[in-house]
Design a protein around this motif. Structure first.
Motif, short mmCIF file in Angstrom:
data_model
loop_
_atom_site.label_atom_id
_atom_site.label_comp_id
_atom_site.label_asym_id
_atom_site.label_seq_id
_atom_site.Cartn_x
_atom_site.Cartn_y
_atom_site.Cartn_z
N VAL B 132 26.91 96.13 32.67
CA VAL B 132 25.77 94.96 32.24
C VAL B 132 25.49 95.07 30.69
CG1 VAL B 132 23.50 93.96 32.67
CG2 VAL B 132 24.96 94.82 34.47
N GLU B 133 25.55 96.40 30.19
CA GLU B 133 25.25 96.44 28.80
C GLU B 133 26.19 95.96 28.05
OE1 GLU B 133 21.75 99.87 28.77
OE2 GLU B 133 23.80 100.51 28.61
N GLN B 134 27.53 96.18 28.53
CA GLN B 134 28.59 95.66 27.88
C GLN B 134 28.89 94.36 27.66
OE1 GLN B 134 32.38 97.67 29.04
NE2 GLN B 134 32.04 99.47 27.74
N ALA B 135 28.70 93.75 28.89
CA ALA B 135 28.69 92.17 28.92
C ALA B 135 27.56 91.56 27.85
CB ALA B 135 28.38 91.63 30.25
N LEU B 136 26.28 92.10 27.88
CA LEU B 136 25.35 91.77 26.96
C LEU B 136 25.77 91.79 25.43
CD1 LEU B 136 22.08 92.70 28.77
CD2 LEU B 136 22.92 90.44 28.54
N SER B 137 26.52 92.60 25.23
CA SER B 137 27.15 92.83 23.82
C SER B 137 27.99 91.53 23.42
CB SER B 137 27.99 93.91 23.49
OG SER B 137 29.12 93.98 24.04
N TYR B 138 28.32 90.81 24.15
CA TYR B 138 29.03 89.36 23.81
C TYR B 138 28.04 88.56 23.34
CZ TYR B 138 33.38 91.57 25.85
OH TYR B 138 34.61 92.26 26.11
N PRO B 139 28.38 87.45 22.65
CA PRO B 139 27.49 86.49 22.24
C PRO B 139 27.00 85.73 23.35
CG PRO B 139 29.62 85.84 21.13
CD PRO B 139 29.75 87.47 21.94
N GLU B 140 25.70 85.10 23.17
CA GLU B 140 25.37 84.21 24.37
C GLU B 140 25.99 83.00 24.56
OE1 GLU B 140 20.89 82.94 25.38
OE2 GLU B 140 20.82 83.75 23.34
N HIS B 141 26.14 82.54 25.68
CA HIS B 141 26.85 81.52 25.96
C HIS B 141 28.59 81.63 25.72
CE1 HIS B 141 23.30 79.44 26.73
NE2 HIS B 141 22.85 79.51 25.63
N SER B 142 28.84 82.95 26.05
CA SER B 142 30.41 83.28 25.81
C SER B 142 31.10 83.69 27.10
CB SER B 142 30.38 84.43 24.37
OG SER B 142 30.12 85.45 25.28
N ALA B 143 32.41 83.68 26.99
CA ALA B 143 33.07 83.80 28.20
C ALA B 143 32.63 85.30 28.62
CB ALA B 143 34.56 83.73 28.09
N GLY B 144 32.63 85.92 27.81
CA GLY B 144 32.43 87.58 28.08
C GLY B 144 31.10 87.74 29.01
N ARG B 145 30.03 86.87 28.81
CA ARG B 145 28.87 86.93 29.54
C ARG B 145 28.86 86.25 30.74
NH1 ARG B 145 23.47 86.96 26.76
NH2 ARG B 145 23.95 88.33 24.86
N ARG B 216 46.87 80.34 32.12
CA ARG B 216 46.01 80.15 30.85
C ARG B 216 44.93 81.26 31.00
NH1 ARG B 216 46.16 74.77 29.37
NH2 ARG B 216 47.82 74.02 30.75
N THR B 217 44.67 81.74 29.71
CA THR B 217 43.66 82.92 29.72
C THR B 217 42.47 82.23 28.72
OG1 THR B 217 44.63 84.10 27.89
CG2 THR B 217 45.39 84.67 29.98
N VAL B 218 41.46 82.93 28.79
CA VAL B 218 40.41 82.59 27.65
C VAL B 218 40.08 83.88 26.95
CG1 VAL B 218 39.35 80.56 28.83
CG2 VAL B 218 38.37 82.70 29.39
N GLU B 219 39.44 83.73 25.63
CA GLU B 219 39.16 85.23 25.03
C GLU B 219 37.53 85.27 25.39
OE1 GLU B 219 39.36 86.23 20.89
OE2 GLU B 219 41.41 85.30 21.20
N ALA B 220 37.21 86.51 25.18
CA ALA B 220 36.02 86.64 25.71
C ALA B 220 34.89 86.09 24.78
CB ALA B 220 35.83 88.34 25.72
N ALA B 221 35.18 85.76 23.60
CA ALA B 221 34.20 85.43 22.57
C ALA B 221 34.26 83.82 22.70
CB ALA B 221 34.40 85.72 20.98
N ASP B 222 35.24 83.28 23.39
CA ASP B 222 35.26 81.82 23.49
C ASP B 222 33.91 81.30 23.95
OD1 ASP B 222 37.86 81.75 22.62
OD2 ASP B 222 38.71 81.40 24.60
N ALA B 225 31.28 76.65 27.07
CA ALA B 225 31.72 75.14 27.27
C ALA B 225 33.08 74.92 27.26
CB ALA B 225 30.87 74.30 26.15
N ASP B 226 33.95 75.53 26.35
CA ASP B 226 35.30 75.78 26.51
C ASP B 226 35.96 76.06 27.66
OD1 ASP B 226 34.98 74.66 23.73
OD2 ASP B 226 36.14 76.28 23.02
N VAL B 227 35.32 77.12 28.41
CA VAL B 227 35.66 77.65 29.80
C VAL B 227 35.48 76.44 30.69
CG1 VAL B 227 35.30 79.36 31.43
CG2 VAL B 227 35.08 79.86 29.08
N ALA B 228 34.36 75.81 30.75
CA ALA B 228 34.05 75.11 31.71
C ALA B 228 35.01 73.81 31.63
CB ALA B 228 32.66 74.49 31.66
N TYR B 229 35.33 73.57 30.28
CA TYR B 229 36.44 72.51 29.99
C TYR B 229 37.67 72.74 31.05
CZ TYR B 229 39.59 69.48 27.97
OH TYR B 229 40.88 68.48 27.79
#
Lengths: 456, 456
Positions: B132-145, B216-222, B225-229
């Motif tokens: 959980v802490e690692q996930a929280l280290s990604y920016p808010e509203h990013s694929a990593g979260r 397709r892949t996405v980057e954790a920092a994407d 909104a791009d992921v949903a698209y």
């Protein structure tokens, strides 16, 4: 498929590619167009066709009809689908639809004219044609139109091993399936098992011991909006469809449900803004006028009600001409307040968060919010007006009119869509026009009435 | 799970049930509440908590905290989540979050205050806490979260049989998974295989021969909104997430993407209506005022611009007081025209159907539609105004002002969101206020200006 191919598939529809394609189209370079379209996903080719002009579209279709497969026809917006099918040679259309699943063919046929429907039906194999015709016998916008008839079923008494052997031996499986549906001997679904559970269980495990705890079915006659709701609410991936007797007739998968949800969102947003729900960015100017002018004319007449109200106070305005300058402030702020309340209510009705259980509390909440917003705005406008015009009575009139109109706005914003919903209409339909007419009329009436009473 | 249980699960949140639950809460009947909540899906319990009043909510939570499991916390709207967690005993919250996947815990923690975050983190096992802490280290509203870290992976050289044996032997598999992701020796994903293909292929088949063509892949920092698209555009069910070096770090499934899409729709609709994007039907009156009053105050000032414009023509109005009655018609119809154009443009920007490739054509289309709508409305209003007031010059002034304002409205409706998008802002943000200010000011200016010129 090799790794290199897999990665090449990720190309998207960048502006540079669109430009390159249009250049190739203009140059009549069919091979170039084909090479540029080839790495694109069908959804991106459909977007490309939607974004270019009608003349570019027909030139592109003439050069590259070979690249237009069934998936592109299925992805393309209904606003231009008929035009695209018209532009393609008969055999291209026939080949394209033959490769689609029956639910996608139904989706395409729904929006076409009778001659085109006949042309496409006659291109299908007999079995597919019967499937499509049966689906079309369900009401429009029903689960029956949305479902695919290809289902993966197992008797409830099977083991994991029996299910795997059956799947390995199956002739034709759907492109996408996520569950094996368990049925009783009368073909009534009794549960389903995810493919993940089947893959991770021992061959001798009974399917009934690994079914999902949450299991829902929809009826073929259910409205598609209900289907979209339960997919979203219960996070379903697929859902069995049954007939009136509870027998399995098909399955709906999440991609279809997501589509419906997306269309409903679009419809709500466009209806709220007073635009025909079929408006599209690819419409021409004439089509755009057809979608918008009717609502503008309606608004012309409702705005005339405000004009009539104001005309009743002409002697007041003649006596105090500065009233004419400030009177739109009360109406305009009322319109915003009403729109705010309306947007929240329409959204909550769509997500079924505003129900009979909490309607009364929400209406009271809006009343409270209207009073407080009105007071806040009245303070600013009342003091401001009194200062600018050096007239305390004008300040008082502005303040009182503002409070009245904010209350009307907040209440109207929630009561109008609630009433439309109760009468079986779409709560987004014309709500905006009703509410702004209400706040315009009330704004002028309250302000000019109070001014006549207190200032003359 | 038996058939009977499966069917019982289908109970929904009917008003009668809500009433029965509230009666049991009032009677302090904990067993009754538990019995009534038990057959409900977590999403419906969350809806129930959102729909009842704050005092009913705290009474219900006190009686039935045993029924509030992690899924309910995960389903509940963020507007009341903090309140619900506050009301529950520490051990109930701890048990609830321990049963969730790490992505759902992250989703819950995002909206909580630091002390509550600490309380929940300390309830987790060490491994989960680190995840959980690692996930929280990604920016808010990013694929990593958004992603879950539990992935099902197989080396690209495996056969179907090896994959099945691995899955059968696996200790812990995610609740939901739809693909096996193939990776190279450096953990870079090279493709994926649907579970359906694995189940229907022979044990000796190589996984690389049955991979999906579209990958397709996405980057954790994407941004999410791009992921949903891409989920919506390419009909994905799950999508691998990679780090900046292309190594697999997690997977996003469609339920999370659908959630994001739904939130974006809501945000667009609320922002367009000038409501704070966190507005919710469960807000109290005070919270509602906080979401709405700022926009109303902004509108108060923009409406004052119109008042200023009108005040410049006071001598014209004093000479012809009937102008005051008809002038709002031009502004009001302009507001509707602008809103129509705006709604279509904002929606098309959200679905990426309005791009650099077609922006120019869409702006020209709006110009054409504005001219035609203006002409149509000018004819009706011009003749009507001339007849009612017996003054041809008034008809001409009304008609010319209407045409001008409809053109401004149609252009403003598309240019304002396009400009906001270009400046990196949300195109729905404040668009409505900009556009209606524009059409109000232009409506009064054109009408009163022309009247001063042609009628005095």
């Amino acid at each position: 498929m090799t790794e290199e191919q897999a990665i090449r598939e990720e190309d998207g529809l960048e502006p540079e590619r669109v430009e390159a394609i249009l250049e190739a189209v203009e140059a009549g370079d069919g091979a170039g167009v084909t090479r540029l379209l080839e790495p694109l996903h069908a959804a991106d080719i459909a977007d490309l066709l939607e974004q270019i002009s009608p003349s570019e579209r027909s030139a592109l279709l003439a050069l590259s009809s070979g690249e237009i497969d069934g998936d592109v026809l299925s992805e393309i917006d209904e606003s231009i689908r008929e035009e695209v099918i018209e532009a393609l040679p008969d055999n291209v259309v026939a080949d394209a639809v033959r490769e689609l699943e029956s639910d996608d063919v139904v989706d395409i046929l729904e929006d076409l004219d009778a001659p085109q429907v006949g042309r496409i039906l006659s291109a299908l194999d007999r079995a597919d044609r019967v499937a499509v015709e049966q689906a079309l016998s369900y009401p429009e916008h029903s689960a029956g139109r949305l479902m695919q008839r290809e289902v993966v079923v197992a008797p409830a008494h099977w083991t994991v091993g029996e299910a795997i052997d059956f799947l390995r031996g199956a002739d034709h499986l759907p492109d996408q399936f996520y569950h094996v549906i368990l049925t009783d001997p009368r073909m009534k679904p009794v549960g389903y098992v995810t493919l993940g559970r089947i893959l991770s269980s021992a061959r001798e495990a009974r399917l009934t011991t690994i079914v999902e705890d949450s299991f829902r079915t929809v009826e073929a006659a259910d409205p598609e909006a209900d289907v979209a709701y339960i997919f979203n609410q219960y996070h379903l991936i697929s859902c069995p469809v049954v007939d009136a007797d509870g027998r399995l007739v098909g399955v709906i998968t999440i991609d279809d449900a997501m589509n419906v949800l997306d269309e409903e969102h679009e419809e709500d947003m466009l209806l709220l803004a007073g635009v025909g729900e079929e408006s599209s960015i690819s419409d021409g100017a004439l089509e755009t006028v057809k979608q918008r002018l009717p609502w503008l004319v309606v608004n012309l007449f409702t705005a005339s009600i405000s004009a009539f109200v104001i005309s009743q106070f002409e002697s007041t305005i003649a006596a105090l001409v500065s009233l004419a300058a400030v009177m739109p402030i009360v109406s305009s702020t009322g319109g915003i307040g009403g729109t705010q309340s309306l947007a929240v209510a329409v959204r909550a009705l769509a997500t079924r968060d505003l129900t009979a259980s909490n309607a009364k509390r929400v209406v009271l909440r809006e009343l409270g919010a209207g009073v407080m917003n009105g007071l806040g705005l009245a303070l600013i406008l009342g003091f401001g007006g009194a200062l600018v015009y050096g007239d305390v009575r004008l300040g008082i009139v502005l303040g009182l009119a503002m409070i009245t109109n904010q209350i009307v706005a907040a209440m109207g914003g929630v009561l109008v869509p609630l009433s439309l919903e109760r009468w079986g209409l779409d709560p987004a339909l014309a709500s905006g026009t009703f509410v702004t007419t209400l706040t315009d009329v009330m704004g002028y009436l309250a302000f000019l009435g109070l001014a006549t009473w207190l200032m003359l």
